[in-house]
Design a protein around this motif. Sequence first.
Motif, short mmCIF file in Angstrom:
data_model
loop_
_atom_site.label_atom_id
_atom_site.label_comp_id
_atom_site.label_asym_id
_atom_site.label_seq_id
_atom_site.Cartn_x
_atom_site.Cartn_y
_atom_site.Cartn_z
N GLU A 90 0.83 -1.20 0.00
CA GLU A 90 0.00 0.00 0.00
C GLU A 90 0.86 1.26 0.00
O GLU A 90 1.94 1.29 0.59
N THR A 91 0.37 2.29 -0.68
CA THR A 91 0.94 3.63 -0.58
C THR A 91 -0.17 4.59 -0.18
O THR A 91 -1.35 4.30 -0.36
N HIS A 92 0.22 5.75 0.35
CA HIS A 92 -0.76 6.68 0.89
C HIS A 92 -0.50 8.09 0.37
O HIS A 92 0.65 8.46 0.10
N SER A 93 -1.56 8.83 0.24
CA SER A 93 -1.46 10.23 -0.18
C SER A 93 -2.53 11.03 0.56
O SER A 93 -3.49 10.46 1.09
N ASN A 101 -5.72 9.03 1.54
CA ASN A 101 -6.15 8.02 0.57
C ASN A 101 -5.12 6.89 0.52
O ASN A 101 -3.91 7.14 0.58
N THR A 102 -5.60 5.68 0.42
CA THR A 102 -4.73 4.50 0.36
C THR A 102 -4.91 3.81 -0.98
O THR A 102 -6.03 3.60 -1.44
N THR A 103 -3.78 3.47 -1.62
CA THR A 103 -3.80 2.76 -2.89
C THR A 103 -3.12 1.41 -2.72
O THR A 103 -2.02 1.33 -2.17
N LYS A 104 -3.78 0.35 -3.15
CA LYS A 104 -3.20 -0.98 -3.12
C LYS A 104 -2.54 -1.28 -4.46
O LYS A 104 -3.14 -1.06 -5.52
N HIS A 105 -1.32 -1.78 -4.42
CA HIS A 105 -0.58 -2.14 -5.63
C HIS A 105 -0.44 -3.67 -5.64
O HIS A 105 0.16 -4.25 -4.73
#
Length: 231
Positions: A90-93, A101-105
């Motif tokens: 996960e990365t966050h912005s 906001n959290t993005t799953k890669h």
Amino acid sequence: MSAGPIVVLAIGIAVVVLVAVVSYRMDKKRREALQAFGLSNGWAYSARDDSWCDRFTGAPFGEGDSRTARNILRGPYEGTDMVAFDYCYETHSTDSKGRRNTTKHRFAVCALGLKAALPGLELSPESLITRLGNAIGFDDVELESEDFNRRYRVHAQDPKFAYDVLNPRTMQALLARPALHMRLLGADAVSWSSGRLDPVELLAHLSTLQLVVAGIPSFVWSDHLSGGAPA
């Protein structure tokens, strides 16, 4: 509170629950399918083992947080050991209003064990991003085949090793297949692609990795043979 908002809230909760149930059932069905696929190939299955998140180096590993390795398949392949799994981090912005906001890669990973520890060699399908990278000074090994140079960006710790491994026969064979992210480093040959494990794609990726490994000249193995442990 009037009945309207209550009805809307109830519908919203019902939708969330329905989505969760459907997602759970789909994941369960997929796990069972991968387990059956592994069994048919003589591979062991494990639902989760996050130690594989730290087994390899270089992108996409070592990035983000909340890293997980799921649906691990392990076993023999063409005379060596293989492993494949679903990898996620996960990365966050933060947006302009301060909301996080959290993005799953998600990536499908597969690897073959090598009989010797080898220097680093990485192949990435050429794209606008890699071309821009070349323009600002990123290392890029240019090979004899212009067709191959247009298809792949090649990065190596030792350019001679890249020339030896990516000989004309291997380059020609790779050009006949879909371009693939792959890396030789230490005692592993690793490939990864965006998304999740798919049996057909997994077999294709393993075949491509094996093609590269099988094409390595014997003198390269002799130079580096040191009893490296397989994946």
